[in-house]
Scaffold this motif. Structure first.
Motif, short mmCIF file in Angstrom:
data_model
loop_
_atom_site.label_atom_id
_atom_site.label_comp_id
_atom_site.label_asym_id
_atom_site.label_seq_id
_atom_site.Cartn_x
_atom_site.Cartn_y
_atom_site.Cartn_z
N VAL A 1 7.50 7.41 5.12
CA VAL A 1 7.39 6.19 4.03
C VAL A 1 6.84 5.15 4.86
O VAL A 1 5.83 4.43 4.42
N LEU A 2 7.49 4.79 5.96
CA LEU A 2 6.92 3.62 6.60
C LEU A 2 5.47 3.87 7.25
O LEU A 2 4.66 2.76 7.12
N SER A 3 5.19 5.01 7.09
CA SER A 3 3.64 5.26 7.66
C SER A 3 2.52 4.78 6.62
O SER A 3 1.43 4.59 6.90
N ARG A 4 3.32 4.53 5.35
CA ARG A 4 2.26 4.01 4.46
C ARG A 4 1.93 2.35 4.52
O ARG A 4 1.07 1.89 3.68
N PHE A 5 2.46 1.78 5.50
CA PHE A 5 2.35 0.36 5.39
C PHE A 5 1.49 0.21 6.68
O PHE A 5 1.51 0.89 7.65
N GLU A 6 0.89 -1.12 6.44
CA GLU A 6 0.07 -1.35 7.77
C GLU A 6 0.71 -2.20 8.74
O GLU A 6 1.05 -3.44 8.25
N PRO A 7 0.82 -1.81 9.89
CA PRO A 7 1.67 -2.78 10.86
C PRO A 7 1.11 -4.08 10.92
O PRO A 7 -0.25 -4.46 10.87
N GLY A 8 2.01 -5.06 10.69
CA GLY A 8 1.56 -6.47 11.06
C GLY A 8 1.29 -7.11 9.86
O GLY A 8 1.17 -8.65 9.81
N ARG A 9 0.80 -6.54 8.82
CA ARG A 9 0.36 -7.18 7.49
C ARG A 9 1.74 -7.57 6.80
O ARG A 9 2.67 -7.07 6.85
N VAL A 10 1.43 -8.91 6.22
CA VAL A 10 2.45 -9.19 5.25
C VAL A 10 2.39 -8.88 3.96
O VAL A 10 1.19 -8.88 3.47
N TYR A 11 3.25 -8.25 3.27
CA TYR A 11 3.32 -7.90 2.01
C TYR A 11 4.24 -8.76 1.11
O TYR A 11 5.25 -9.21 1.40
N SER A 12 3.79 -9.12 -0.02
CA SER A 12 4.56 -9.84 -1.20
C SER A 12 5.65 -8.46 -1.70
O SER A 12 5.34 -7.39 -1.50
N GLU A 13 6.64 -8.91 -2.27
CA GLU A 13 7.46 -7.78 -2.89
C GLU A 13 7.06 -6.79 -3.78
O GLU A 13 7.14 -5.78 -3.85
N PRO A 14 5.99 -7.36 -4.71
CA PRO A 14 5.47 -6.49 -5.60
C PRO A 14 4.38 -5.52 -5.22
O PRO A 14 4.19 -4.46 -5.28
N GLU A 15 3.86 -6.02 -3.78
CA GLU A 15 2.99 -5.16 -3.08
C GLU A 15 3.83 -4.06 -2.38
O GLU A 15 3.32 -2.77 -2.32
N VAL A 16 4.98 -4.50 -1.95
CA VAL A 16 5.98 -3.44 -1.26
C VAL A 16 6.16 -2.43 -2.31
O VAL A 16 6.45 -1.23 -2.16
N ASN A 17 6.63 -2.93 -3.34
CA ASN A 17 6.97 -1.99 -4.55
C ASN A 17 5.98 -1.12 -5.00
O ASN A 17 6.13 0.16 -5.17
N GLU A 18 4.64 -1.51 -5.05
CA GLU A 18 3.59 -0.62 -5.49
C GLU A 18 3.29 0.34 -4.45
O GLU A 18 3.27 1.71 -4.62
N VAL A 19 3.49 0.21 -3.11
CA VAL A 19 3.47 1.16 -2.14
C VAL A 19 4.39 2.24 -2.34
O VAL A 19 4.43 3.37 -2.27
N LEU A 20 5.67 1.79 -2.45
CA LEU A 20 6.80 2.58 -2.60
C LEU A 20 6.94 3.17 -4.00
O LEU A 20 7.52 4.75 -3.81
N LEU A 21 6.57 2.93 -4.95
CA LEU A 21 6.31 3.45 -5.96
C LEU A 21 5.20 4.91 -6.03
O LEU A 21 5.65 5.93 -6.64
N GLY A 22 4.42 4.86 -5.19
CA GLY A 22 3.53 5.81 -4.75
C GLY A 22 4.31 7.16 -4.03
O GLY A 22 3.90 8.15 -3.95
N VAL A 23 5.47 6.70 -3.67
CA VAL A 23 6.38 7.81 -3.03
C VAL A 23 7.44 8.32 -3.80
O VAL A 23 7.97 9.27 -3.73
N HIS A 24 8.22 7.20 -4.46
CA HIS A 24 9.56 7.64 -5.42
C HIS A 24 9.54 6.57 -6.36
O HIS A 24 9.49 5.48 -6.10
N GLU A 25 10.17 6.84 -7.49
CA GLU A 25 10.31 5.86 -8.70
C GLU A 25 11.51 4.94 -8.16
O GLU A 25 11.58 3.74 -8.70
N ASP A 26 12.53 5.07 -7.23
CA ASP A 26 13.45 4.17 -6.90
C ASP A 26 13.01 3.29 -5.86
O ASP A 26 13.54 3.51 -4.60
N PHE A 27 12.10 2.47 -6.10
CA PHE A 27 11.42 1.71 -5.04
C PHE A 27 12.34 0.75 -4.33
O PHE A 27 12.40 0.51 -3.14
N ALA A 28 13.49 0.19 -5.26
CA ALA A 28 14.22 -0.79 -4.78
C ALA A 28 15.26 -0.11 -3.56
O ALA A 28 15.34 -0.87 -2.75
#
Length: 154
Positions: free
Chosen positions: A71-98
């Protein structure tokens, strides 16, 4: 040059068996360890992902951490994400993003500060207890990923 005397002995044994120099023997052994760790990672998570999504979150910690590394490989190293952006990435992987977000923070793969998230600047130092539940792939892949040396997966 490594300071690990056990590993030096293994390198020297390979040198004696193959006739390779120290650098070539060490590189070959490190490559073999990397390949074995990747094969184990693929074995652990291969059946859990369907079309890039987690079919089910595993109960066993070592397998769950292997999933978190994928799942971590979906993130860009060093980039700052807002919580909604993190949630969007995680929703692409599983519905329980929290849950995934909390686990990524708990395992110190993501850092959270003032509602902003980013990948850790370096691989976390693990206690002996933590190392029992962390797949070998973390040590081989995570430092390179966090430094930007390895390309992100999508």
């Amino acid at each position: 040059m490594t300071r690990n005397s056990d590993f030096k002995q293994v390198v020297r044994a390979r040198m004696a068996a193959t006739g390779e120099g120290y650098t070539a023997a060490r590189a070959a052994l490190e490559r073999e360890a990397h390949d074995a760790a990747r094969a184990e990672q693929e074995r652990l998570v291969g059946r859990l992902f369907v079309d890039g999504r987690i079919a089910r979150v595993p109960a066993k910690r070592k397998v769950r951490v292997a999933v978190l590394l994928e799942v971590l490989s979906r993130f860009e190293p060093g980039r700052v994400y807002s919580e909604p952006e993190v949630n969007e990435v995680l929703l692409g992987v599983h519905e329980d993003f929290a849950y995934l977000r909390r686990e990524l923070v708990n395992y110190r793969y993501l850092e959270r500060e003032a509602g902003r998230y980013r990948t850790a600047p370096q691989a976390p130092t693990r206690t002996a207890v933590e190392r029992q539940e962390i797949p070998d792939w973390e040590a081989h892949w995570l430092p390179g990923f966090l430094s930007g040396a390895f390309p992100r997966e999508r």
